[in-house]
Design an enzyme around this catalytic site. Structure first.
Site, PDB file in Angstrom:
ATOM      1  N   HIS A 443       0.811  -1.219   0.000  1.00 27.77           N
ATOM      2  CA  HIS A 443       0.000   0.000   0.000  1.00 27.77           C
ATOM      3  C   HIS A 443       0.848   1.275   0.000  1.00 27.77           C
ATOM      4  CE1 HIS A 443      -3.648   2.103  -0.035  1.00 27.77           C
ATOM      5  NE2 HIS A 443      -4.349   1.364   0.814  1.00 27.77           N
ATOM      6  N   ARG A 444       2.152   1.152   0.189  1.00 30.43           N
ATOM      7  CA  ARG A 444       3.003   2.332   0.102  1.00 30.43           C
ATOM      8  C   ARG A 444       3.120   2.820  -1.327  1.00 30.43           C
ATOM      9  NH1 ARG A 444       8.340  -0.093   2.721  1.00 30.43           N
ATOM     10  NH2 ARG A 444       7.765  -1.654   1.140  1.00 30.43           N
TER      11      ARG A 444
END
Length: 470
Positions: A443-444
């Site tokens: 999700h980064r």
């Protein structure tokens, strides 16, 4: 073969001179020196995650002459068994880590002498180093001191073979009977026939044990056993006992591969991930597969190809973040596919899957699977993936989650294609074959909308797969 047998030069010097505080430059003193070149053969790093290796077998024996590029030892890394070659000519003077022993990456596993005359000196060095290692293991470690001479640490688990009776003529690498000198085939045969080489007298050159010595020992043991059990009348030797399964409740240490998987899984916990599911209709893909399967095409190759084509349109899903501060748009689309093998898991990589035709891709996949099961994959064949597929559909699993491999942006878990009752667009009830997938992503770098758009593109390719055969 991996040319990864790192060596460093060790040049012991015998010198006849006195130490003095200072000497005038006008009166230089000459010294008599005898130099011998001995190289330490180190445990190579066969993958980026490898911290130690296990000696599967020594292809060469002590005293054997080696040529540059010749295979010397088979090493089990955390991913594969690999033949390792030497970069130098010389003689395998002393084996410091026996078969089955484990050594840390960078530690010495053998000594290579430049000439036959230097074998004895190398054996003496190996003996001294092993004595030092044994003493260090028994006593508390002393404070670290700098030394000009290279050290040769040995794995603590390695033990020396018991002494054997010295023959009238002994091999120069036998170290006075403390080492067993045998040909590679003799060692292999002894392992298969469960023969202890410490009790075998060698008939080869200078007392080296050869295959016929092992065979003779088997006959002698069988005869002696038969005589003892039948009151002096020889009989057929009994068959070896079957392998006993590990007892319930016993503790079993990780193999090298299981250790690597464990480290990777723990490392993946540091990455913030999320999951998105999607359902594909696979009737068209199944029809295409049925049509081209006789030409050698596999479903794995079809899924990898479809995924690669979708990734080409959504490069952020093919990206990766390694330092937590930036991410890389990978220039190649390398689809890794998880394969379960005996004792672990490995991910062979289909490189540039978006550019390779489906027939070549299928042939390459079969080759990779064969190599993976034989533990013969090269590092670039399992460590260069940019996106991973994990398929449990062949086991009837309809949906599952996969753990993100470190260093990649996403992994897709693929379930089975199953007939499903669905509502058609005109409001009727129909039957379609459907497959569910779950994508786990970093999700980064990758957001929900990115995955949703990627899965929509992949659905279009799977449901209209005409582009897969071009």
């Amino acid at each position: 073969m991996a040319q990864l047998l790192n060596s460093s030069s060790f040049t012991p010097t015998l010198t006849l001179r006195r130490r003095c505080l200072s000497l005038p430059q006008s009166t230089p003193r000459k010294s008599t020196q005898v130099q011998a070149k001995i190289r330490e053969i180190f445990m190579p790093a066969l993958s980026s995650t490898m911290t130690e290796g296990k000696i599967v077998s020594w292809i060469k024996s002590e005293g054997d002459k080696l040529s540059k590029g010749e295979s010397v030892v088979v090493v089990e890394s955390d991913k594969a068994d690999m033949d390792v070659e030497t970069f130098y000519d010389g003689y395998l003077a002393a084996i410091m880590v026996e078969e089955g022993g484990v050594a840390a990456v960078g530690s010495a596993i053998a000594l290579l002498a430049e000439t036959a005359d230097e074998i004895a000196l190398a054996v003496s060095k190996a003996k001294n180093d092993q004595s030092s290692s044994s003493a260090a293991a028994a006593a508390p470690p002393p404070p670290a001191e700098e030394s000009n001479a290279p050290s040769a640490p040995i794995a603590a688990a390695v033990t020396m073979a018991p002494p054997v009776v010295a023959a009238a003529s002994t091999h120069p690498a036998a170290d006075g009977g403390k080492r067993i000198v045998a040909s590679p085939y003799a060692k292999k045969l002894a392992k298969e026939l469960n023969v202890d080489l410490s009790g075998v007298v060698g008939s080869g050159p200078m007392g080296r044990i050869v295959a016929k010595d092992v065979e003779a020992a088997v006959v002698a043991i069988a005869t002696a056993t038969a005589t003892a059990t039948s009151g002096g009348v020889p009989s057929k030797p009994s068959s070896p006992p079957p392998e006993v399964a590990p007892a319930l409740g016993s503790v079993v240490p990780f193999t090298s591969m299981q250790g690597a998987v464990s480290r990777n899984m723990v490392e993946s916990l540091a990455v913030p991930t999320f999951r998105v599911g999607y359902t594909f209709t696979t009737d068209a893909l199944d029809a295409l597969y049925k049509k081209i399967k006789p030409k050698g095409v596999t479903m794995t190759a079809l899924l990898a190809k479809a995924t690669a084509l979708a990734l080409a349109k959504h490069p952020v899903v093919n990206s990766s973040c390694r330092d937590g501060k930036s991410f890389t748009y990978n220039s190649n689309i390398n689809v890794a596919v998880a394969v379960a093998i005996d004792g672990g898991l490995i991910t062979p990589v289909l490189q540039n899957a978006d550019k390779v035709d489906i027939y070549s891709l299928s042939r390459k996949w079969k080759e990779l699977v064969d190599k993976a099961r034989a533990k013969q994959l090269q590092p670039h064949e399992y460590s260069t993936g940019t996106f991973t597929l994990s398929n449990l559909g062949m086991f009837g699993v309809d949906r599952f989650d996969a753990i993100l491999p470190p260093g990649t942006g996403a992994i897709m878990a693929v379930g089975a294609s199953e007939p499903t009752v669905v509502a058609t667009k005109d409001g009727r009830i129909g039957m379609k074959t459907q497959m569910q997938v779950n994508v786990t992503a970093d999700h980064r770098v990758i957001y929900g909308a990115d995955l949703a758009q990627f899965l929509q593109t992949l659905a279009k390719i799977i449901e209209d797969p005409k582009d897969l055969t071009f």
